[in-house]
Motif scaffolding. Structure first.
Motif, mmCIF file in Angstrom:
data_model
loop_
_atom_site.group_PDB
_atom_site.id
_atom_site.type_symbol
_atom_site.label_atom_id
_atom_site.label_comp_id
_atom_site.label_asym_id
_atom_site.label_seq_id
_atom_site.Cartn_x
_atom_site.Cartn_y
_atom_site.Cartn_z
ATOM 1 N N VAL A 121 -42.953 -64.202 -29.162
ATOM 2 C CA VAL A 121 -43.331 -62.990 -28.440
ATOM 3 C C VAL A 121 -44.303 -62.145 -29.271
ATOM 4 O O VAL A 121 -44.171 -62.047 -30.489
ATOM 5 N N LEU A 122 -45.285 -61.573 -28.595
ATOM 6 C CA LEU A 122 -46.255 -60.681 -29.219
ATOM 7 C C LEU A 122 -46.263 -59.359 -28.448
ATOM 8 O O LEU A 122 -46.143 -59.350 -27.227
ATOM 9 N N PRO A 181 -46.021 -53.648 -33.676
ATOM 10 C CA PRO A 181 -44.691 -54.144 -34.045
ATOM 11 C C PRO A 181 -43.599 -53.231 -33.470
ATOM 12 O O PRO A 181 -43.678 -52.013 -33.604
ATOM 13 N N VAL A 182 -42.631 -53.794 -32.793
ATOM 14 C CA VAL A 182 -41.518 -53.020 -32.241
ATOM 15 C C VAL A 182 -40.208 -53.757 -32.513
ATOM 16 O O VAL A 182 -40.195 -54.968 -32.703
ATOM 17 N N VAL A 183 -39.104 -53.001 -32.532
ATOM 18 C CA VAL A 183 -37.770 -53.589 -32.588
ATOM 19 C C VAL A 183 -37.309 -53.733 -31.144
ATOM 20 O O VAL A 183 -37.044 -52.750 -30.462
ATOM 21 N N VAL A 184 -37.246 -54.968 -30.663
ATOM 22 C CA VAL A 184 -36.898 -55.235 -29.268
ATOM 23 C C VAL A 184 -35.398 -55.045 -29.068
ATOM 24 O O VAL A 184 -34.594 -55.555 -29.836
ATOM 25 N N ALA A 228 -31.744 -57.905 -25.300
ATOM 26 C CA ALA A 228 -32.623 -58.916 -25.893
ATOM 27 C C ALA A 228 -32.945 -58.544 -27.331
ATOM 28 O O ALA A 228 -32.776 -57.396 -27.737
ATOM 29 N N TYR A 229 -33.402 -59.543 -28.070
ATOM 30 C CA TYR A 229 -33.874 -59.310 -29.432
ATOM 31 C C TYR A 229 -34.839 -60.423 -29.805
ATOM 32 O O TYR A 229 -34.915 -61.448 -29.131
ATOM 33 N N VAL A 230 -35.572 -60.207 -30.874
ATOM 34 C CA VAL A 230 -36.468 -61.232 -31.421
ATOM 35 C C VAL A 230 -35.776 -61.810 -32.644
ATOM 36 O O VAL A 230 -35.389 -61.072 -33.558
ATOM 37 N N GLY A 233 -39.281 -65.278 -34.667
ATOM 38 C CA GLY A 233 -40.244 -64.614 -33.795
ATOM 39 C C GLY A 233 -40.070 -64.936 -32.325
ATOM 40 O O GLY A 233 -40.897 -64.554 -31.510
ATOM 41 N N TYR A 234 -38.966 -65.623 -31.976
ATOM 42 C CA TYR A 234 -38.735 -65.982 -30.580
ATOM 43 C C TYR A 234 -37.866 -64.942 -29.889
ATOM 44 O O TYR A 234 -36.896 -64.460 -30.470
ATOM 45 N N LEU A 235 -38.201 -64.614 -28.669
ATOM 46 C CA LEU A 235 -37.456 -63.647 -27.877
ATOM 47 C C LEU A 235 -36.205 -64.298 -27.325
ATOM 48 O O LEU A 235 -36.277 -65.336 -26.673
ATOM 49 N N ILE A 236 -35.060 -63.688 -27.564
ATOM 50 C CA ILE A 236 -33.773 -64.162 -27.060
ATOM 51 C C ILE A 236 -33.275 -63.119 -26.054
ATOM 52 O O ILE A 236 -33.186 -61.940 -26.376
#
Length: 65
Positions: free
Chosen positions: A32-33, A37-40, A52-54, A58-61
């Protein structure tokens, strides 16, 4: 609980821990881009908001359940 990577789910946007929404794109590897930069904290999928989180790679879960 079901956990899905960005390969499994079409994510429209992500939200950071402050509730701001960020448009998402993905690199060739599926990571994910965002514009900055953010804390998802959440992801928006088909108009619904899911936790959700990264991950460290670097993959979005996205937690869909």
């Amino acid at each position: 609980m079901g956990w899905f990577s960005s390969d499994s789910v079409r994510v429209d946007a992500v939200m950071d821990i402050d509730g701001f929404t960020w448009r998402t794109t993905y690199d060739d590897a599926g990571r994910v881009l965002t514009d900055v930069p953010v804390v998802v904290d959440r992801a928006i999928v088909d108009g619904y908001v899911y936790p959700a989180y990264v991950d460290g790679g670097g993959y979005l879960i996205v937690e869909m359940d």
